[in-house]
Write a protein that holds these residues in place. Structure first.
Motif, mmCIF file in Angstrom:
data_model
loop_
_atom_site.group_PDB
_atom_site.id
_atom_site.type_symbol
_atom_site.label_atom_id
_atom_site.label_comp_id
_atom_site.label_asym_id
_atom_site.label_seq_id
_atom_site.Cartn_x
_atom_site.Cartn_y
_atom_site.Cartn_z
ATOM 1 N N UNK A 285 0.782 -1.168 -0.083
ATOM 2 C CA UNK A 285 -0.008 -0.028 0.061
ATOM 3 C C UNK A 285 0.920 1.326 0.117
ATOM 4 N N UNK A 286 0.426 2.240 -0.860
ATOM 5 C CA UNK A 286 1.296 3.556 -0.928
ATOM 6 C C UNK A 286 0.286 4.603 -0.440
ATOM 7 N N UNK A 287 0.905 5.596 0.431
ATOM 8 C CA UNK A 287 0.297 6.745 0.683
ATOM 9 C C UNK A 287 0.304 7.739 -0.518
ATOM 10 N N UNK A 288 -0.698 8.115 -1.073
ATOM 11 C CA UNK A 288 -0.796 8.987 -2.269
ATOM 12 C C UNK A 288 -1.771 10.234 -2.021
ATOM 13 N N UNK A 289 -1.201 11.227 -2.973
ATOM 14 C CA UNK A 289 -2.257 12.507 -3.133
ATOM 15 C C UNK A 289 -2.404 12.588 -4.549
ATOM 16 N N UNK A 290 -3.739 12.943 -4.706
ATOM 17 C CA UNK A 290 -4.197 12.929 -6.045
ATOM 18 C C UNK A 290 -5.034 14.308 -6.339
ATOM 19 N N UNK A 291 -5.243 14.618 -7.650
ATOM 20 C CA UNK A 291 -5.824 16.229 -7.811
ATOM 21 C C UNK A 291 -7.090 15.932 -7.768
ATOM 22 N N UNK A 292 -7.919 16.761 -8.568
ATOM 23 C CA UNK A 292 -9.282 16.952 -8.335
ATOM 24 C C UNK A 292 -10.046 16.095 -9.452
ATOM 25 N N UNK A 293 -9.454 15.406 -10.388
ATOM 26 C CA UNK A 293 -10.137 14.480 -11.228
ATOM 27 C C UNK A 293 -9.402 13.170 -11.062
ATOM 28 N N UNK A 294 -10.336 12.275 -11.674
ATOM 29 C CA UNK A 294 -9.725 10.930 -11.885
ATOM 30 C C UNK A 294 -8.299 10.917 -12.445
ATOM 31 N N UNK A 295 -8.219 11.745 -13.522
ATOM 32 C CA UNK A 295 -7.058 11.418 -14.443
ATOM 33 C C UNK A 295 -5.906 12.498 -13.985
ATOM 34 N N UNK A 296 -6.078 13.323 -12.892
ATOM 35 C CA UNK A 296 -4.761 13.960 -12.286
ATOM 36 C C UNK A 296 -3.746 13.089 -11.969
ATOM 37 N N UNK A 297 -2.521 14.064 -11.813
ATOM 38 C CA UNK A 297 -1.290 13.478 -11.308
ATOM 39 C C UNK A 297 -1.562 12.894 -9.963
ATOM 40 N N UNK A 298 -1.012 11.533 -9.803
ATOM 41 C CA UNK A 298 -0.981 10.898 -8.507
ATOM 42 C C UNK A 298 0.283 10.966 -7.882
ATOM 43 N N UNK A 299 0.509 11.474 -6.771
ATOM 44 C CA UNK A 299 1.905 11.756 -6.193
ATOM 45 C C UNK A 299 2.126 10.888 -4.910
ATOM 46 N N UNK A 300 3.331 9.874 -5.065
ATOM 47 C CA UNK A 300 3.483 8.994 -3.875
ATOM 48 C C UNK A 300 4.248 9.845 -2.883
ATOM 49 N N UNK A 301 3.574 9.907 -1.709
ATOM 50 C CA UNK A 301 4.235 10.487 -0.585
ATOM 51 C C UNK A 301 5.069 9.238 0.181
ATOM 52 N N UNK A 302 4.671 8.062 0.436
ATOM 53 C CA UNK A 302 5.298 7.049 1.019
ATOM 54 C C UNK A 302 4.744 5.684 0.845
ATOM 55 N N UNK A 303 5.594 4.685 0.936
ATOM 56 C CA UNK A 303 5.155 3.359 0.864
ATOM 57 C C UNK A 303 4.958 2.725 2.356
#
Length: 311
Positions: A285-303
């Motif tokens: 599992x990764x902790x991620x931050x995503x933008x406002x739509x389904x196809x926004x950039x997904x940034x991984x903060x940590x695993x």
């Protein structure tokens, strides 16, 4: 076998979608539901059997045998929309439900006993062969509760309120149970497949996501391939920070999974399109931050190595 009822729906059916908003919508004719952090799924009762469809259109009946069995109590030619969730320690466990969704038919029964799934139903698309998608949400909701409340778990309607103050209280208090926010619907509107007619207010843009693969060299992956809450289509994250790449390589070591047909798997990378990736076994599992739509950039903060193999 009786003839197929006029208007009976058959998979695949595109589910209705929600547009993210930054503040709680208020106004006349609005309804509010908790938004569960799970796996979107439509249940079809067809000719005495059950068919379970993921958001992507993939048939996942074999992965959730207990829900397929419970669905046999529904009338024929009935279609329900909702979210599969797994509860663990009083919270919704997204990693667990993704482990369930990825299970082979041989493993599904064992996992169903270890981590039973529940179905949080939030819409009724058809009942007894009648296509209800053009009916207003208020009517669909009334029929949904009348249909499911006598049955009880594991098929249950989600709570709903038309009181924005109660909805605001839910928004502030339910995250403790793993509820990620609210979905807002208009009482008088139809169900529009594929359209973003609903609104969703998330408590945070940081989520747990299931790691299903990676791109780049195994020792230093360039990006992770992830399955996000409320979707089952894998997406490629933005490039991992250099400091995270060796750690990702360590955690992914020994988890590579071969495609049964030997065909490379692909996932959507923003700005590039479909790219091949190497799949890994479920459980990371990764902790991620995503933008406002389904196809926004997904940034991984940590695993989240604290959750490895916990599901």
């Amino acid at each position: 076998m009786s003839p197929r009822a006029t208007g009976a729906l058959r998979p695949p059916v595109k589910p209705a979608l929600a547009e993210p908003v930054a503040t709680l919508p208020r106004g006349e004719g609005l309804a509010y539901e908790p938004k569960f952090d799970g796996h979107r799924m439509l249940i079809f009762k067809i000719d005495g059997g059950a068919v379970l469809q993921a958001r992507s259109g993939r048939i996942v009946t074999s992965a959730f045998p207990e829900l397929a069995q419970a669905a046999l109590a529904l009338p024929d030619d009935t279609v329900v929309d909702g979210e599969v969730v797994v509860w663990s320690g009083g919270r919704v466990d997204f990693a667990a439900v993704q482990r369930r969704a990825a299970a082979t038919a041989a493993r599904a029964g064992t996992l169903a006993r270890r981590m039973p799934a529940s179905y949080a139903a939030f819409d009724l698309l058809g009942e007894g062969g009648e296509d209800l998608r053009s009916a207003p949400y208020e009517r669909r909701r009334q029929r949904l509760t009348a249909l499911l409340e006598p049955l009880g778990p594991p098929l249950q309607p989600v709570p709903m309120t038309t009181d924005p103050e109660l909805a605001a209280t839910w928004f502030e208090t339910l995250p403790a149970a793993g509820i990620e926010g609210l979905v807002v619907k208009h009482l008088g509107r139809p169900y529009r497949p594929g359209a973003r007619d609903w609104r969703k207010l998330r408590h945070t843009d940081v989520h747990d996501a299931a790691v299903t693969g990676f791109t780049g060299p195994p020792a230093r992956p360039v990006a992770l391939v992830l399955v996000l809450p409320d979707d089952d289509s894998p997406v490629v994250s933005s490039p991992l920070p250099p400091a995270l790449r060796p750690r990702a390589g360590q955690l992914l070591a020994g988890r590579t999974a071969e495609h049964p047909e030997g065909v490379p798997r692909t996932a959507m990378a923003i700005g590039i399109g479909e790219v091949p990736y190497r799949a890994v076994e479920p459980g990371l599992v990764a902790e991620v931050e995503r933008g406002t739509t389904r196809h926004s950039v997904v940034t991984v903060h940590r695993i989240r190595d604290d959750l490895i193999n916990q599901v």
